[in-house]
Write a protein that holds these residues in place. Structure first.
Motif, PDB file in Angstrom:
ATOM      1  N   LEU A 269       0.834  -1.192   0.000  1.00  0.00           N
ATOM      2  CA  LEU A 269       0.000   0.000   0.000  1.00  0.00           C
ATOM      3  C   LEU A 269       0.874   1.249   0.000  1.00  0.00           C
ATOM      4  CD1 LEU A 269      -2.662  -1.041   2.687  1.00  0.00           C
ATOM      5  CD2 LEU A 269      -2.729  -1.415   0.204  1.00  0.00           C
ATOM      6  N   TYR A 270       0.329   2.319  -0.555  1.00  0.00           N
ATOM      7  CA  TYR A 270       0.999   3.615  -0.502  1.00  0.00           C
ATOM      8  C   TYR A 270       0.433   4.356   0.703  1.00  0.00           C
ATOM      9  CZ  TYR A 270       2.342   2.405  -5.259  1.00  0.00           C
ATOM     10  OH  TYR A 270       2.857   1.761  -6.358  1.00  0.00           O
ATOM     11  N   SER A 271       1.285   4.611   1.686  1.00  0.00           N
ATOM     12  CA  SER A 271       0.809   5.253   2.908  1.00  0.00           C
ATOM     13  C   SER A 271       1.277   6.696   3.002  1.00  0.00           C
ATOM     14  CB  SER A 271       1.260   4.453   4.136  1.00  0.00           C
ATOM     15  OG  SER A 271       2.668   4.255   4.135  1.00  0.00           O
ATOM     16  N   ASP A 272       2.574   6.905   3.205  1.00  0.00           N
ATOM     17  CA  ASP A 272       3.103   8.259   3.380  1.00  0.00           C
ATOM     18  C   ASP A 272       3.718   8.845   2.119  1.00  0.00           C
ATOM     19  OD1 ASP A 272       2.339   8.343   6.009  1.00  0.00           O
ATOM     20  OD2 ASP A 272       4.264   7.652   6.786  1.00  0.00           O
ATOM     21  N   ALA A 273       3.704   8.093   1.040  1.00  0.00           N
ATOM     22  CA  ALA A 273       4.243   8.576  -0.233  1.00  0.00           C
ATOM     23  C   ALA A 273       3.479   7.899  -1.370  1.00  0.00           C
ATOM     24  CB  ALA A 273       5.731   8.267  -0.339  1.00  0.00           C
ATOM     25  N   MET A 274       3.442   8.559  -2.505  1.00  0.00           N
ATOM     26  CA  MET A 274       2.737   8.022  -3.663  1.00  0.00           C
ATOM     27  C   MET A 274       3.624   7.022  -4.402  1.00  0.00           C
ATOM     28  SD  MET A 274       0.777  11.449  -5.086  1.00  0.00           S
ATOM     29  CE  MET A 274       2.271  12.125  -5.808  1.00  0.00           C
ATOM     30  N   GLY A 275       3.123   6.523  -5.516  1.00  0.00           N
ATOM     31  CA  GLY A 275       3.857   5.562  -6.318  1.00  0.00           C
ATOM     32  C   GLY A 275       4.936   6.217  -7.160  1.00  0.00           C
ATOM     33  N   PRO A 276       5.553   5.438  -8.063  1.00  0.00           N
ATOM     34  CA  PRO A 276       6.656   5.950  -8.888  1.00  0.00           C
ATOM     35  C   PRO A 276       6.245   7.166  -9.710  1.00  0.00           C
ATOM     36  CG  PRO A 276       6.504   3.555  -9.049  1.00  0.00           C
ATOM     37  CD  PRO A 276       5.286   3.999  -8.319  1.00  0.00           C
ATOM     38  N   ALA A 277       7.139   8.109  -9.841  1.00  0.00           N
ATOM     39  CA  ALA A 277       6.882   9.312 -10.638  1.00  0.00           C
ATOM     40  C   ALA A 277       6.578   8.933 -12.082  1.00  0.00           C
ATOM     41  CB  ALA A 277       8.088  10.238 -10.579  1.00  0.00           C
ATOM     42  N   GLY A 278       5.618   9.616 -12.670  1.00  0.00           N
ATOM     43  CA  GLY A 278       5.259   9.373 -14.058  1.00  0.00           C
ATOM     44  C   GLY A 278       4.256   8.261 -14.262  1.00  0.00           C
ATOM     45  N   THR A 279       3.829   7.612 -13.181  1.00  0.00           N
ATOM     46  CA  THR A 279       2.827   6.552 -13.281  1.00  0.00           C
ATOM     47  C   THR A 279       1.492   7.050 -12.732  1.00  0.00           C
ATOM     48  OG1 THR A 279       3.235   5.606 -11.075  1.00  0.00           O
ATOM     49  CG2 THR A 279       4.643   4.841 -12.890  1.00  0.00           C
ATOM     50  N   TYR A 280       0.437   6.302 -13.017  1.00  0.00           N
ATOM     51  CA  TYR A 280      -0.879   6.619 -12.447  1.00  0.00           C
ATOM     52  C   TYR A 280      -0.830   6.569 -10.928  1.00  0.00           C
ATOM     53  CZ  TYR A 280      -5.891   5.941 -11.382  1.00  0.00           C
ATOM     54  OH  TYR A 280      -7.166   6.032 -10.874  1.00  0.00           O
ATOM     55  N   GLU A 281      -0.122   5.568 -10.389  1.00  0.00           N
ATOM     56  CA  GLU A 281       0.012   5.455  -8.936  1.00  0.00           C
ATOM     57  C   GLU A 281       0.844   6.587  -8.343  1.00  0.00           C
ATOM     58  OE1 GLU A 281      -0.890   1.369 -10.478  1.00  0.00           O
ATOM     59  OE2 GLU A 281       0.314   3.084 -11.120  1.00  0.00           O
ATOM     60  N   GLY A 282       1.548   7.316  -9.195  1.00  0.00           N
ATOM     61  CA  GLY A 282       2.317   8.470  -8.770  1.00  0.00           C
ATOM     62  C   GLY A 282       1.504   9.736  -8.688  1.00  0.00           C
ATOM     63  N   THR A 283       0.173   9.605  -8.783  1.00  0.00           N
ATOM     64  CA  THR A 283      -0.756  10.714  -8.531  1.00  0.00           C
ATOM     65  C   THR A 283      -1.573  10.372  -7.289  1.00  0.00           C
ATOM     66  OG1 THR A 283      -2.603   9.794  -9.826  1.00  0.00           O
ATOM     67  CG2 THR A 283      -0.954  11.111 -11.010  1.00  0.00           C
ATOM     68  N   TRP A 284      -2.163  11.384  -6.670  1.00  0.00           N
ATOM     69  CA  TRP A 284      -2.966  11.096  -5.476  1.00  0.00           C
ATOM     70  C   TRP A 284      -4.171  10.231  -5.821  1.00  0.00           C
ATOM     71  CZ3 TRP A 284      -8.027  12.343  -4.270  1.00  0.00           C
ATOM     72  CH2 TRP A 284      -8.432  11.981  -2.983  1.00  0.00           C
ATOM     73  N   ILE A 285      -4.858  10.527  -6.933  1.00  0.00           N
ATOM     74  CA  ILE A 285      -5.996   9.700  -7.351  1.00  0.00           C
ATOM     75  C   ILE A 285      -5.554   8.257  -7.539  1.00  0.00           C
ATOM     76  CG2 ILE A 285      -7.595   9.213  -9.254  1.00  0.00           C
ATOM     77  CD1 ILE A 285      -8.660  11.538  -7.810  1.00  0.00           C
ATOM     78  N   GLY A 286      -4.435   8.047  -8.240  1.00  0.00           N
ATOM     79  CA  GLY A 286      -3.943   6.699  -8.493  1.00  0.00           C
ATOM     80  C   GLY A 286      -3.498   6.000  -7.222  1.00  0.00           C
ATOM     81  N   MET A 287      -2.904   6.752  -6.313  1.00  0.00           N
ATOM     82  CA  MET A 287      -2.471   6.203  -5.030  1.00  0.00           C
ATOM     83  C   MET A 287      -3.647   5.621  -4.250  1.00  0.00           C
ATOM     84  SD  MET A 287      -1.153   8.567  -1.869  1.00  0.00           S
ATOM     85  CE  MET A 287      -0.478   7.923  -0.346  1.00  0.00           C
ATOM     86  N   ILE A 288      -4.715   6.400  -4.127  1.00  0.00           N
ATOM     87  CA  ILE A 288      -5.883   5.949  -3.366  1.00  0.00           C
ATOM     88  C   ILE A 288      -6.623   4.847  -4.112  1.00  0.00           C
ATOM     89  CG2 ILE A 288      -8.039   6.647  -2.275  1.00  0.00           C
ATOM     90  CD1 ILE A 288      -5.469   7.755  -0.965  1.00  0.00           C
ATOM     91  N   ASP A 289      -6.742   4.967  -5.427  1.00  0.00           N
ATOM     92  CA  ASP A 289      -7.350   3.913  -6.242  1.00  0.00           C
ATOM     93  C   ASP A 289      -6.612   2.597  -6.022  1.00  0.00           C
ATOM     94  OD1 ASP A 289      -8.644   2.389  -8.169  1.00  0.00           O
ATOM     95  OD2 ASP A 289      -8.026   3.625  -9.872  1.00  0.00           O
ATOM     96  N   HIS A 290      -5.279   2.654  -6.050  1.00  0.00           N
ATOM     97  CA  HIS A 290      -4.467   1.459  -5.817  1.00  0.00           C
ATOM     98  C   HIS A 290      -4.751   0.854  -4.443  1.00  0.00           C
ATOM     99  CE1 HIS A 290      -0.815  -1.074  -5.493  1.00  0.00           C
ATOM    100  NE2 HIS A 290      -0.797  -0.633  -4.249  1.00  0.00           N
ATOM    101  N   ASN A 291      -4.744   1.698  -3.411  1.00  0.00           N
ATOM    102  CA  ASN A 291      -4.968   1.196  -2.058  1.00  0.00           C
ATOM    103  C   ASN A 291      -6.339   0.542  -1.916  1.00  0.00           C
ATOM    104  OD1 ASN A 291      -2.454   2.116  -1.282  1.00  0.00           O
ATOM    105  ND2 ASN A 291      -3.216   3.885  -0.155  1.00  0.00           N
ATOM    106  N   VAL A 292      -7.363   1.237  -2.379  1.00  0.00           N
ATOM    107  CA  VAL A 292      -8.730   0.725  -2.268  1.00  0.00           C
ATOM    108  C   VAL A 292      -8.877  -0.601  -3.005  1.00  0.00           C
ATOM    109  CG1 VAL A 292     -11.111   1.147  -3.031  1.00  0.00           C
ATOM    110  CG2 VAL A 292      -9.820   2.959  -1.870  1.00  0.00           C
ATOM    111  N   THR A 293      -8.386  -0.634  -4.225  1.00  0.00           N
ATOM    112  CA  THR A 293      -8.518  -1.833  -5.052  1.00  0.00           C
ATOM    113  C   THR A 293      -7.726  -2.997  -4.460  1.00  0.00           C
ATOM    114  OG1 THR A 293      -8.820  -0.446  -7.019  1.00  0.00           O
ATOM    115  CG2 THR A 293      -8.204  -2.741  -7.385  1.00  0.00           C
TER     116      THR A 293
END
Length: 315
Positions: A269-293
């Motif tokens: 899970l992404y807790s205190d930092a987002m995913g890799p730069a340049g990826t969907y998970e590297g955005t806040w929306i993508g971070m939370i989407d990843h965690n929820v899913t």
């Protein structure tokens, strides 16, 4: 039931008059989550630098020489507050005496915040885990940008409104998806206590091995207590975090195995930092989407592998 986004007050700091209009506002942020909000609200009117990248723990982060130079030269410095950047707070408060500096989470209504077990008189800073609270932070970002560049206020207002619409869609997806997790499986065990706002928003019992700050220690007694919890309640999955060592999580798995119960890592899970730069998970929306899913799929819920928008990285 659809969650209602509270009407959050927008308060801008009383900054000195701005210089003549410029091509782009130079903004430095502490965390990647705030940098993402600045990009969403500021658009082409801002240039953003985050001091903390993917996998960086903000609780323990200390400013470097290059950070000091970057913040001194920036038109605007935005930090989280709520004692998230504990090791940087003195530096940031001193910087605010001469520069345009704002803690964007400090103005959230205190009755919407959770207390901190680690620090008396402080709040849990992990408000980005609840989309409704993060919408309030976005309002603060909009106010700070508008104050720093008044000529672009209409642009910032329109961009912020569009982003809040996306946040509301994410909140709806999160609620619908997480509702599919069986009641008996709604226990989220993670490396540290970063998901309390998530738990409060979506009805999960949240258990962190360490406290709210990763600086707190998890002793053998704490590990033993959590192994008892996992075995007694037959919990099948626990979660590692991208910005925290997985050592304690693996100790739980080994402890449960020694007692004849198999528990697996349900995902990172992404807790205190987002995913890799340049990826969907590297955005806040993508971070939370990843965690929820990830949480829903690991705990027996029904979620599309690619997440809300089908954009998640699939292993």
């Amino acid at each position: 039931m659809k969650r209602v986004f509270p009407a959050l007050a927008v308060t801008a700091a009383l900054f000195p008059a701005t210089a003549p209009a410029q091509e782009a506002l130079s903004v430095v942020t502490t965390t990647g989550m705030i940098a993402d909000a600045v990009r969403q609200v500021g658009g082409d009117m801002v240039e953003v630098q985050a001091l903390m990248g993917p996998g960086v723990d903000p609780h323990a982060y200390r400013q470097t020489r290059s950070d000091i130079v970057a913040t001194a030269r920036a038109d605007l410095v935005l930090w989280h507050g709520l004692y998230l950047e504990a090791q940087m707070e003195e530096f940031l408060l001193e910087l605010a005496e001469t520069n345009r500096v704002m803690p964007v989470a400090e103005a959230l209504p205190h009755d919407a915040l959770l207390g901190s077990e680690d620090y008396a008189g402080q709040f849990d800073p992990h408000v980005w885990m609840d989309p409704a609270l993060w919408a309030g932070v976005v309002a603060e970002v909009e106010a700070a940008l508008s104050d720093a560049m008044p000529d672009a206020e209409d642009i910032f207002t329109a961009n912020a409104a569009a982003f809040v619409t996306e946040i509301e869609a994410l909140a709806s997806y999160s609620e619908t998806t997480l509702d599919t997790v069986p009641d008996t499986a709604r226990v989220l065990i993670t490396a540290h206590d970063a998901f309390s706002y998530f738990g409060a928003a979506y009805g999960f019992e949240v258990v962190g091995i360490q406290g709210i700050s990763t600086e707190s220690e998890a002793g053998l007694q704490r590990i033993s207590e959590l192994v008892d919890l996992i075995v007694t309640r037959e919990i099948g999955a626990v979660f590692v975090e991208s910005s925290v060592s997985d050592r304690n999580i693996r100790a739980l798995i080994e402890g449960a195995a020694a007692r004849g119960h198999e528990v697996v890592i349900g995902g990172e899970l992404y807790s205190d930092a987002m995913g890799p730069a340049g990826t969907y998970e590297g955005t806040w929306i993508g971070m939370i989407d990843h965690n929820v899913t990830t949480i829903a799929r690991a705990l027996g819920g029904d979620a599309p592998e690619g997440g809300m928008q089908g954009r998640l990285m699939v292993n």
